[in-house]
Design an enzyme around this catalytic site. Structure first.
Site, PDB file in Angstrom:
ATOM      1  N   TRP A  96      -9.080   8.229  -8.179  1.00 25.04           N
ATOM      2  CA  TRP A  96     -10.012   8.345  -9.121  1.00 25.04           C
ATOM      3  C   TRP A  96      -9.991   7.828 -10.570  1.00 25.04           C
ATOM      4  CZ3 TRP A  96     -14.856   9.249  -8.054  1.00 25.04           C
ATOM      5  CH2 TRP A  96     -15.267   9.402  -6.658  1.00 25.04           C
ATOM      6  N   TRP A 122     -15.530  11.755 -13.243  1.00 22.70           N
ATOM      7  CA  TRP A 122     -14.870  11.307 -11.782  1.00 22.70           C
ATOM      8  C   TRP A 122     -14.293  12.883 -11.392  1.00 22.70           C
ATOM      9  CZ3 TRP A 122      -9.730  12.741 -11.774  1.00 22.70           C
ATOM     10  CH2 TRP A 122      -9.004  13.076 -13.150  1.00 22.70           C
ATOM     11  N   GLU A 162       0.772  -1.151  -0.061  1.00 19.51           N
ATOM     12  CA  GLU A 162       0.011  -0.110   0.026  1.00 19.51           C
ATOM     13  C   GLU A 162       0.662   1.337   0.111  1.00 19.51           C
ATOM     14  OE1 GLU A 162      -3.053  -0.116  -0.558  1.00 19.51           O
ATOM     15  OE2 GLU A 162      -2.823  -2.402  -0.600  1.00 19.51           O
ATOM     16  N   ASN A 171     -10.570   2.510   2.652  1.00 20.69           N
ATOM     17  CA  ASN A 171     -10.260   2.178   1.230  1.00 20.69           C
ATOM     18  C   ASN A 171     -11.182   1.311   0.519  1.00 20.69           C
ATOM     19  OD1 ASN A 171      -8.359   2.549  -1.039  1.00 20.69           O
ATOM     20  ND2 ASN A 171      -8.202   0.338  -1.081  1.00 20.69           N
ATOM     21  N   TRP A 203       1.832   2.003  -3.452  1.00 20.82           N
ATOM     22  CA  TRP A 203       0.845   2.483  -4.257  1.00 20.82           C
ATOM     23  C   TRP A 203       1.028   3.884  -4.044  1.00 20.82           C
ATOM     24  CZ3 TRP A 203      -2.054   1.308  -8.184  1.00 20.82           C
ATOM     25  CH2 TRP A 203      -2.327  -0.159  -8.584  1.00 20.82           C
ATOM     26  N   TRP A 234     -20.747  12.318 -20.111  1.00 22.23           N
ATOM     27  CA  TRP A 234     -20.949  12.146 -18.521  1.00 22.23           C
ATOM     28  C   TRP A 234     -22.530  12.876 -18.278  1.00 22.23           C
ATOM     29  CZ3 TRP A 234     -18.018   8.946 -16.221  1.00 22.23           C
ATOM     30  CH2 TRP A 234     -16.784   8.896 -16.529  1.00 22.23           C
TER      31      TRP A 234
HETATM   32  P1  FAD Z   1      -3.381   1.603   5.218  1.00 23.13           P
HETATM   33  O1  FAD Z   1      -4.332   0.579   4.693  1.00 23.13           O
HETATM   34  O2  FAD Z   1      -2.994   1.657   6.403  1.00 23.13           O
HETATM   35  O3  FAD Z   1      -2.171   1.881   4.145  1.00 23.13           O
HETATM   36  C1  FAD Z   1      -0.984   2.668   4.358  1.00 23.13           C
HETATM   37  C2  FAD Z   1      -0.732   3.802   3.703  1.00 23.13           C
HETATM   38  O4  FAD Z   1      -0.421   3.379   2.526  1.00 23.13           O
HETATM   39  C3  FAD Z   1      -1.874   4.759   3.785  1.00 23.13           C
HETATM   40  O5  FAD Z   1      -1.679   5.567   4.819  1.00 23.13           O
HETATM   41  C4  FAD Z   1      -1.551   5.563   2.172  1.00 23.13           C
HETATM   42  O6  FAD Z   1      -0.520   6.497   2.465  1.00 23.13           O
HETATM   43  C5  FAD Z   1      -0.959   4.310   1.594  1.00 23.13           C
HETATM   44  N1  FAD Z   1      -2.061   3.673   0.650  1.00 23.13           N
HETATM   45  C6  FAD Z   1      -2.833   2.902   1.093  1.00 23.13           C
HETATM   46  N2  FAD Z   1      -4.098   2.457  -0.014  1.00 23.13           N
HETATM   47  C7  FAD Z   1      -3.560   3.389  -0.867  1.00 23.13           C
HETATM   48  C8  FAD Z   1      -3.945   3.562  -2.406  1.00 23.13           C
HETATM   49  N3  FAD Z   1      -4.965   2.604  -2.864  1.00 23.13           N
HETATM   50  N4  FAD Z   1      -3.399   4.477  -3.247  1.00 23.13           N
HETATM   51  C9  FAD Z   1      -2.397   5.206  -2.759  1.00 23.13           C
HETATM   52  N5  FAD Z   1      -1.894   4.937  -1.323  1.00 23.13           N
HETATM   53  C10 FAD Z   1      -2.132   4.274  -0.590  1.00 23.13           C
HETATM   54  N6  FAD Z   1      -5.346   8.271  -0.447  1.00 23.13           N
HETATM   55  C11 FAD Z   1      -4.811   9.427   0.163  1.00 23.13           C
HETATM   56  O7  FAD Z   1      -3.724   9.497   1.012  1.00 23.13           O
HETATM   57  N7  FAD Z   1      -5.389  10.668  -0.124  1.00 23.13           N
HETATM   58  C12 FAD Z   1      -6.268  10.633  -0.956  1.00 23.13           C
HETATM   59  O8  FAD Z   1      -6.894  11.732  -1.328  1.00 23.13           O
HETATM   60  C13 FAD Z   1      -6.793   9.462  -1.698  1.00 23.13           C
HETATM   61  N8  FAD Z   1      -8.211   9.576  -2.273  1.00 23.13           N
HETATM   62  C14 FAD Z   1      -8.589   8.426  -2.663  1.00 23.13           C
HETATM   63  C15 FAD Z   1      -9.639   8.312  -3.335  1.00 23.13           C
HETATM   64  C16 FAD Z   1     -10.219   7.019  -3.815  1.00 23.13           C
HETATM   65  C17 FAD Z   1     -11.515   7.413  -4.861  1.00 23.13           C
HETATM   66  C18 FAD Z   1      -9.628   5.984  -3.552  1.00 23.13           C
HETATM   67  C19 FAD Z   1     -10.230   4.953  -4.102  1.00 23.13           C
HETATM   68  C20 FAD Z   1      -8.523   6.057  -2.715  1.00 23.13           C
HETATM   69  C21 FAD Z   1      -7.960   7.083  -2.321  1.00 23.13           C
HETATM   70  N9  FAD Z   1      -6.853   7.107  -1.560  1.00 23.13           N
HETATM   71  C22 FAD Z   1      -6.190   8.227  -1.158  1.00 23.13           C
HETATM   72  C23 FAD Z   1      -6.135   5.864  -1.197  1.00 23.13           C
HETATM   73  C24 FAD Z   1      -6.642   5.008   0.086  1.00 23.13           C
HETATM   74  O9  FAD Z   1      -7.984   4.935   0.143  1.00 23.13           O
HETATM   75  C25 FAD Z   1      -6.041   5.558   1.220  1.00 23.13           C
HETATM   76  O10 FAD Z   1      -4.706   6.105   1.290  1.00 23.13           O
HETATM   77  C26 FAD Z   1      -6.532   4.792   2.546  1.00 23.13           C
HETATM   78  O11 FAD Z   1      -7.684   4.599   2.427  1.00 23.13           O
HETATM   79  C27 FAD Z   1      -5.772   5.541   4.014  1.00 23.13           C
HETATM   80  O12 FAD Z   1      -6.170   4.657   4.998  1.00 23.13           O
HETATM   81  P2  FAD Z   1      -4.938   3.873   5.723  1.00 23.13           P
HETATM   82  O13 FAD Z   1      -3.966   5.134   6.068  1.00 23.13           O
HETATM   83  O14 FAD Z   1      -5.762   3.308   6.995  1.00 23.13           O
HETATM   84  O15 FAD Z   1      -4.378   2.981   4.768  1.00 23.13           O
END
Ligand code: FAD
Length: 442
Positions: free
Chosen positions: A403, A380, A296, A362, A299, A327
């Site tokens: 997105w 989007w 993650e 997420n 990502w 759209w």
């Molecule tokens: P954990 O599962 O604990 O993951 C650890 C870290 O990995 C996160 O803190 C984050 O920095 C990174 N991470 C995790 N999932 C993703 C992912 N899919 N893509 C990129 N990095 C990721 N994340 C943001 O930080 N800012 C946003 O504005 C954002 N917008 C999003 C919009 C959409 C439509 C979607 C589907 C996802 C988005 N995410 C965004 C990615 C992700 O949903 C969040 O980072 C995650 O939910 C944060 O929760 P966590 O820290 O508990 O994640």
């Protein structure tokens, strides 16, 4: 204690807090350290470097560009994060508002600054600001250095076999893994700080918060600042990493780290998170859980990597064949989505969680995004903007890339025909309706 080195980071941070000096020793050189998205003292290489050279003028500038770019929840979080940083710096954080070029030029002259340091950011508007600052510092013959503090791998370092950039996550990840991320550096052991006595701007003057009732509501869900981020990481690794691989998909379970906001504002660095997680291997944590969590983090790297190579990512479809898509602009459907009144329990619970807490899990982000774009046929950009306004962790690279991924127009995206069925997703990932119970009632 299991995560010994992480505890060391916390202790060194606490030690530093009691060993800061704000004396004026004229024999020492003066460096200006510009805080941006690195609101922390530990693993901040530029700050460490500045402290080794002599006195440090710690500066935060709320620039005009930043003012026009931040969403409401981000502004709220920024306020409290700056408040915490200021406390860590013995109330010596010099806060300004306006044009960074003229503010820095003035400070350089006033305090005989010999070096300016900051950490690299990747938002196109921050890059534009940065190049003006660099130009001015060159004219003033002041040395500057920019450090890689916020990402594990500088985007330009990961190239494919033909010297271009990767557009597929797994290939990117494979290459990135060849380069071991650096070890975190400690907080400076001593900081001699300069307080700009001529500056009268306070954190309150930035008007990041308005004390509106919604702000109080969101505030209660968060703790702010570096120490709190380090503790959050330690709690996550100790109690919630076990079972992450499976548990991370269930929004009502407490299995994810919630570190996204801390990473966004740089209250913690990805290097600290990476190394502390890797160390868990030594303590018998499951390889699968560790690898999934690190995945993650990668990502996050990949999103930034994409934005850095395609700076139109926040605004333009990566795959231009989607540009002509017809759209819809059905306002009442957009309102129902935003306010959590679509009639689909998981979508509505997620949208209300977002509104109440500034966060959404997420799995639910993917479901609500897919619902907006694929079920309602809404662009989007509408979802991107609402998330931007409401998320405390709103991050230009992650938000734009995610997105585009859900919409199917991004790099390595979910194919356009893949729809997250909001009903079956709810049955599978929130079968007891726990998220719904928690957030649906007003
Ligand atoms: P954990 O599962 O604990 O993951 C650890 C870290 O990995 C996160 O803190 C984050 O920095 C990174 N991470 C995790 N999932 C993703 C992912 N899919 N893509 C990129 N990095 C990721 N994340 C943001 O930080 N800012 C946003 O504005 C954002 N917008 C999003 C919009 C959409 C439509 C979607 C589907 C996802 C988005 N995410 C965004 C990615 C992700 O949903 C969040 O980072 C995650 O939910 C944060 O929760 P966590 O820290 O508990 O994640």
């Amino acid at each position: 204690m299991r995560i010994t080195e992480l505890n060391v980071a916390i202790l060194s941070y606490l030690w530093l807090k009691s060993h800061k000096r704000n004396v004026r020793d004229e024999t020492l050189a003066t460096s200006l350290f510009l805080f941006r998205q690195d609101l922390r003292l530990s693993d901040n290489i530029g700050l460490l470097e500045a402290s080794r050279l002599g006195k440090v003028l710690p500066v935060y500038i709320y620039t005009n560009a930043e003012q026009s770019h931040l969403g409401s929840s981000s502004r709220l979080y920024l306020h409290y994060s700056l408040e915490s940083l200021n406390r860590s710096l013995n109330k010596c954080l010099n806060i300004y508002q306006g044009n960074p070029v003229s503010i820095i030029a003035k400070l350089v002259k006033e305090y005989n600054v010999t070096h300016v340091f900051w950490s690299r950011c990747y938002e196109p508007w921050r890059i534009a600001e940065e190049s003006c600052i660099k130009e001015t510092l060159t004219e003033l013959q002041v040395r500057y250095r920019i450090f890689n503090s916020s990402y594990l791998w500088p985007p330009e370092n990961i190239k494919n076999d033909i010297g271009s950039y990767y557009k597929v996550f797994t290939a990117y990840k494979r290459k990135a893994y060849l380069f071991e991320p650096r070890k975190p550096v400690p907080a400076p052991s001593q900081l001699t700080l300069i307080n700009d006595k001529h500056n009268h701007t306070t954190l309150g003057d930035l008007a990041l918060i308005t004390h509106a009732p919604w702000e109080k509501k969101i505030q209660q869900y968060w703790t702010f600042g570096e120490l709190s981020a380090l503790e959050k990481l330690e709690r996550f690794l100790t109690h919630h990493l076990a079972g992450y691989k499976k548990g991370r998909d269930y929004p009502a379970e407490n299995h994810t780290s919630r570190l996204s906001v801390n990473l966004h504002f740089g209250e913690i660095s990805p290097h600290q998170v990476w190394q502390a997680t890797q160390r868990c291997r030594l303590f018998g944590a499951s390889e699968e859980d560790i690898d999934h969590f690190l995945n993650e983090l990668i990502w996050r790297e990949f999103s930034c990597y994409l934005m850095s190579h395609f700076n139109q990512l926040p605004v333009k479809n990566f795959q231009s064949k989607f540009d002509a898509f017809p759209w819809k602009k059905t306002e009442n459907l957009i309102d129902a989505w935003k306010t959590g009144q679509t009639g689909y329990p998981l979508v509505d619970a997620g949208m209300r969680e977002l509104w109440k807490t500034g966060y959404m899990h997420n799995r639910v982000r993917m479901v609500v995004a897919s619902f907006l774009v694929k079920n309602l046929s809404i662009h989007w950009h509408v979802g991107r903007d609402w998330f931007w306004e409401c998320l405390v962790d709103a991050d230009l690279a992650n938000n734009s890339a995610s997105w585009q991924w859900v919409a199917g127009c991004g790099v390595d995206a979910a194919p356009y025909f893949r729809i997250f069925n909001p009903t079956t997703q709810g049955e599978k990932f929130d079968s007891q309706g726990n998220l719904y119970e928690k957030f649906y009632p007003n």
